[in-house]
Design a protein around this motif. Structure first.
Motif: not given
Length: 435
Positions: A391-405, A407-410
Motif C-alpha cells: 500500500h504505497r499510498e500509506f507512509a509510516l509516521e514516527s510515534a515520537g511526537e505522540f507517546v513517551p520516548d 515506548f518508541v523504537t528506533e
C-alpha cells in the motif's frame, strides 16, 4: 465438595483447570459462565482465581515437583488427577495462609471422587512425601531452552520463537514478568477532575490509577458514575498514537470490549463520532456495557466482519487486531498453553485481511493505527512492513511526537514490554494516508 455438597473454591479450581486443558476453553469464560462460581463469597472467589491463575502461570514448574515423587507414567495420568496435584502443590509452595493438612485432606477427597481408591492413595502418598522430604528444582546457568521452558512454565516452541526473534538476553526477564500477578489499571476518563476514590493508587502513567488487591470495582464511586474504564496503559498507547481531535469521525475495528472506543469518544467530544465494529455478538454486549456505563453517547456500535465491512471513509481508523496475545500472558496465562505453533499462520492471514480492508476506510490525509497486544515480531513490525510494501499510498509516521520516548523504537513504532515497563506487552504503528 464440602460437607453440604456445595463446591469449594479448591474443587472449582480443579474443575475449571480440567475444562481449560481438555476443551481449550479460556478460563475467563469458564469463570464467567459457571453458576457455582457466581454464588461464591468474595473471599472464596479470590482464592479460586488465585488457584486457577497461579497454577496456569506455574504449570510445568509444578509438574517438575510432582514428577520428582512419581516414578513413571505422570504424562499418562488423567487430567483431573494432574490438576488435583497441581492445585495442591501450588498451595503448599506459594500460599502460606492455607494449612497444609487442609490442602492435603481436600486433595485426597477430590481424588476419591474420581471413583478409584488407588488415585486417592497416590495423591495422599505424593503430598505426604513432599511434606516429609521437600524438594525444589534449580535452574542452572548452563540450562538449555527445554530446561528453561519447563522451569519458567512456558511451552518450548514459544521460548524458541522468542529467542529466534530477540535473542537470549531478555528471555529470562520476559518469562519472569509473564509469571507475575499483573496490576489492574483504571483509566480516568475525566482527567480534568480529581479522583473521587482515595483507595486507588497513583501510577507513573498519566490518567491511570492502580487497583489495590482485594478492592472491587463496584465499591468505587468513580466506577458507579462511569468515570473509569479498566484499561492497561499499554492499550492507552494506541489511543495516544491516534491523537484524536474534537469533531473527528473514527472507526474502531475489532472494538470489544470497548475501552479504546470509550476513551476516543471522550477525546472527539459530542460533535465527533466513534464507529465501533465487532463481529461476535457476545463481545458486542461488552461494548454496550462500557458505552452505557460511561455515557458515551457518540459511539455507534456495528456488528460486522472487519475483513469485509464497508463504511464511509473516516478521519482515522484503529485496527486493534486479533493476535496471539503474547503480551498479556501474565493477565491471561492460559494463552501460553492453548496457543499452538500452527495457529500463527491463520492469525497472520487474518491480520493481513483486516489491515487491507481498513486501508480503504481511511480518508486521504487520515491515519491508520495498527495495534496488537503481542510481542511477536512477525505480527508486528513484519506485518506493517509488508503492508507498506503493498500500500504505497500509506507512509509510516514516527510515534515520537505522540507517546513517551521510552515506548518508541528506533524505527518509530510503539512497543511496551512487561519486564521493562511494568505493563502489558503491546505494539502500535501510525500509518498516514497520503493526500
Amino acid at each position: 465438595m464440602s460437607a453440604n455438597n456445595k463446591p469449594t473454591a479448591r474443587s472449582l479450581a480443579v474443575q475449571v483447570l480440567v475444562a481449560n486443558e481438555k476443551n481449550g476453553t479460556y478460563v475467563d469464560l469458564l469463570l464467567e459462565n459457571d453458576t457455582h462460581v457466581r454464588t461464591l463469597a468474595s473471599r472464596d472467589m479470590a482464592l479460586l482465581r488465585e488457584l486457577v491463575f497461579g497454577v496456569l502461570r506455574n504449570r510445568s514448574f509444578l509438574d517438575l515437583h510432582i514428577r520428582n515423587y512419581i516414578r513413571r507414567g505422570y504424562d499418562t495420568f488423567d487430567v483431573k488427577i494432574k490438576n488435583i496435584l497441581r492445585v495442591a502443590f501450588y498451595q503448599l509452595l506459594f500460599l502460606d495462609r492455607v494449612p497444609d493438612y487442609a490442602v492435603i485432606s481436600e486433595a485426597v477427597e477430590q481424588a476419591k471422587n474420581t471413583g478409584t481408591g488407588s488415585q486417592a492413595k497416590l495423591v495422599n502418598g505424593v503430598l505426604r512425601t513432599f511434606q516429609r522430604e521437600p524438594w525444589k528444582p534449580e535452574l542452572s546457568s548452563a540450562a538449555d531452552l527445554q530446561e528453561i521452558a519447563e522451569y519458567m512454565s512456558h511451552p518450548l516452541w514459544l521460548v524458541s520463537r522468542f529467542v529466534e526473534q530477540f535473542g537470549t538476553e531478555e528471555l529470562l526477564p520476559w518469562l519472569k514478568a509473564n509469571n507475575r500477578i499483573p496490576v489492574t489499571f483504571l483509566r480516568h476518563l475525566h482527567a480534568q477532575e480529581a479522583c473521587m476514590d482515595p483507595e486507588l493508587q497513583s501510577t507513573d502513567f498519566d490518567g491511570y490509577f492502580a487497583m489495590p488487591a482485594g478492592l472491587r470495582l463496584q465499591m468505587l464511586k468513580g466506577w458507579q458514575t462511569g468515570r473509569y474504564i479498566v484499561q492497561d496503559p499499554s492499550a492507552g498507547l494506541a489511543v495516544a498514537l491516534l491523537a484524536a481531535e474534537a469533531g473527528e469521525r473514527i472507526i474502531d475495528l475489532c472494538a470489544a470490549p470497548g475501552g479504546k472506543a470509550v476513551a476516543l469518544a471522550k477525546l472527539v467530544g459530542p460533535e465527533g463520532r466513534i464507529v465501533a465494529v465487532e463481529i461476535e455478538k457476545k463481545r458486542l454486549g461488552k461494548i454496550h456495557e462500557n458505552v452505557t456505563r460511561t455515557g458515551a453517547e457518540n459511539v455507534e456500535i456495528v456488528q460486522a466482519d472487519a475483513r469485509t465491512v464497508e463504511l464511509d471513509a473516516a478521519d482515522a481508523v484503529l485496527v486493534d487486531a486479533p493476535c496471539s496475545g503474547f503480551g498479556v500472558m501474565a493477565r491471561k496465562p492460559d494463552i501460553r498453553w492453548l496457543r499452538k505453533p500452527e495457529d500463527m499462520r491463520a492469525l497472520l492471514r487474518l491480520q493481513r485481511h483486516i489491515l487491507h480492508n481498513a486501508a480503504g476506510l481511511v480518508k486521504p490525509g487520515g491515519r491508520l493505527i495498527y495495534s496488537t497486544c503481542t510481542t511477536d515480531r512477525e505480527e508486528n513490525e513484519m506485518m506493517v512492513t509488508a503492508f507498506l510494501q503493498q500500500h504505497r499510498e500509506f507512509a509510516l509516521e514516527s510515534a515520537g511526537e505522540f507517546v513517551p520516548d521510552r515506548f518508541v523504537t528506533e524505527r518509530g513504532f510503539v512497543r511496551s514490554w512487561p519486564h521493562l515497563h511494568g505493563i502489558d506487552g503491546s505494539f502500535a504503528a501510525r500509518l498516514v494516508r497520503r493526500k
